[in-house]
Design an enzyme around this catalytic site. Sequence first.
Site, PDB file in Angstrom:
ATOM      1  N   MET A 204      53.125 -11.825   6.396  1.00 42.36           N
ATOM      2  CA  MET A 204      52.967 -10.719   6.799  1.00 42.36           C
ATOM      3  C   MET A 204      51.584 -10.586   7.932  1.00 42.36           C
ATOM      4  SD  MET A 204      54.140  -8.203   3.601  1.00 42.36           S
ATOM      5  CE  MET A 204      53.445  -6.619   5.147  1.00 42.36           C
ATOM      6  N   SER A 219      55.988 -11.936  14.710  1.00 41.69           N
ATOM      7  CA  SER A 219      55.901 -12.716  15.124  1.00 41.69           C
ATOM      8  C   SER A 219      56.449 -13.907  14.791  1.00 41.69           C
ATOM      9  CB  SER A 219      53.840 -12.239  15.316  1.00 41.69           C
ATOM     10  OG  SER A 219      53.606 -10.713  16.317  1.00 41.69           O
ATOM     11  N   VAL A 281      57.819 -16.535  10.315  1.00 44.97           N
ATOM     12  CA  VAL A 281      58.018 -15.508  10.594  1.00 44.97           C
ATOM     13  C   VAL A 281      56.838 -14.149  10.125  1.00 44.97           C
ATOM     14  CG1 VAL A 281      59.884 -13.533  10.204  1.00 44.97           C
ATOM     15  CG2 VAL A 281      60.521 -16.083  11.084  1.00 44.97           C
ATOM     16  N   GLU A 282      56.397 -13.387  11.187  1.00 40.13           N
ATOM     17  CA  GLU A 282      55.251 -12.664  10.397  1.00 40.13           C
ATOM     18  C   GLU A 282      55.724 -11.421  10.768  1.00 40.13           C
ATOM     19  OE1 GLU A 282      52.076 -12.895   9.666  1.00 40.13           O
ATOM     20  OE2 GLU A 282      51.934 -15.247   9.742  1.00 40.13           O
ATOM     21  N   LEU A 283      55.857 -10.321   8.718  1.00 41.68           N
ATOM     22  CA  LEU A 283      56.824  -9.213   9.902  1.00 41.68           C
ATOM     23  C   LEU A 283      55.379  -8.258  10.093  1.00 41.68           C
ATOM     24  CD1 LEU A 283      58.693  -9.062   6.985  1.00 41.68           C
ATOM     25  CD2 LEU A 283      59.300  -9.283   8.952  1.00 41.68           C
TER      26      LEU A 283
END
Length: 334
Positions: A204, A219, A281-283
């Site tokens: 995140m 992102s 994957v960055e939330l």
Amino acid sequence: MIGVFAALLAVPLLGPSPVKAEPAPPPQPTTLAAPATLVPSEPSPEQVGSALAAIARASDGRVRLGAIGRSNEGRPLRLATVGRGPTRLLYVTQQHGDEPLGTPAAIQALWVLGVPRSAWHRWLLSRLTIDIVVQANPDGAVRDQRYNHDPTASGEYSQPGVGYDINRFHNPLTPISDNPVPESRAVLSWWRAVRPSIVVDYHMQGRYLQPDGRETTASILWPTTPLAGADAVNRGRQLAVSNYQAMTYLAGANVTRYPGGDYEGIARNAYGVLGSASLLVELSNLPAEQVPAQIRAAFVSMLATAQGAADGSLWRVDPAAADTVPARGPSLPD
Ligand SMILES: [Zn+2]
């Protein structure tokens, strides 16, 4: 791949028609809805363990549970596996203890992949073996902290007296006996045991604006270290494009390229160096009312990656399209 999920999520299809894939039974909408309350959005290690045990029981043996090691405080580093196919995938959630949302997404994905029975499930699980390290940093999770728990921690990529940043200790060039971080050692050792063709690592980030002024919700980034081979980087870029499309068109996410560094100790880079198609994957850390949608975006990423790996559509994506993922914009003021 997009077509299969678009039908069941009732999302209008955008862009070019998907390339013809191997014949695959379509998933049925009723089989892809996980119970919403398997775990809270920031589950404790005990809640993760209880949910996984319930899923394993309900799956009639299709979801298998284990541990790849133990944290410094003795908590299991939980591994859940579904499928018995030759293509191996590895998803990792919550290496940073205060970045929880990949964990409830993984729980939902395990339920959806493991509990219902359908022709699509038999097809998918005969092609793939999906390993998920669920909540890789349980000691950090109970403290809501980035680092693992290690009062002796010191040196680069540590918070001295607190712990190490697990996601800086995956360097495949470091002898494993010199690696001070049990969580990183465990993931590296598991990688070497099963050699997954795909690795996706869920994190995140803060809050940012898209170039067009909308708020970024996620992102992504592929391996950027010069030590990763061209083929692995290309496959990582295909994975990025595929995830960009699925998260954008099926989950309504606003996705940018993550401005990550080149250090080979970062999981995204390390598993690219080792030859996997690797993706970060960055939330984004959005307000509470948007948390379910954020979990849904990671869930869609997990299922779309599996579908694309199973039907081969992932490897027909144009890797050059990764360059069209927009750069992350400015940080939102608090
Ligand atoms: Zn992180």
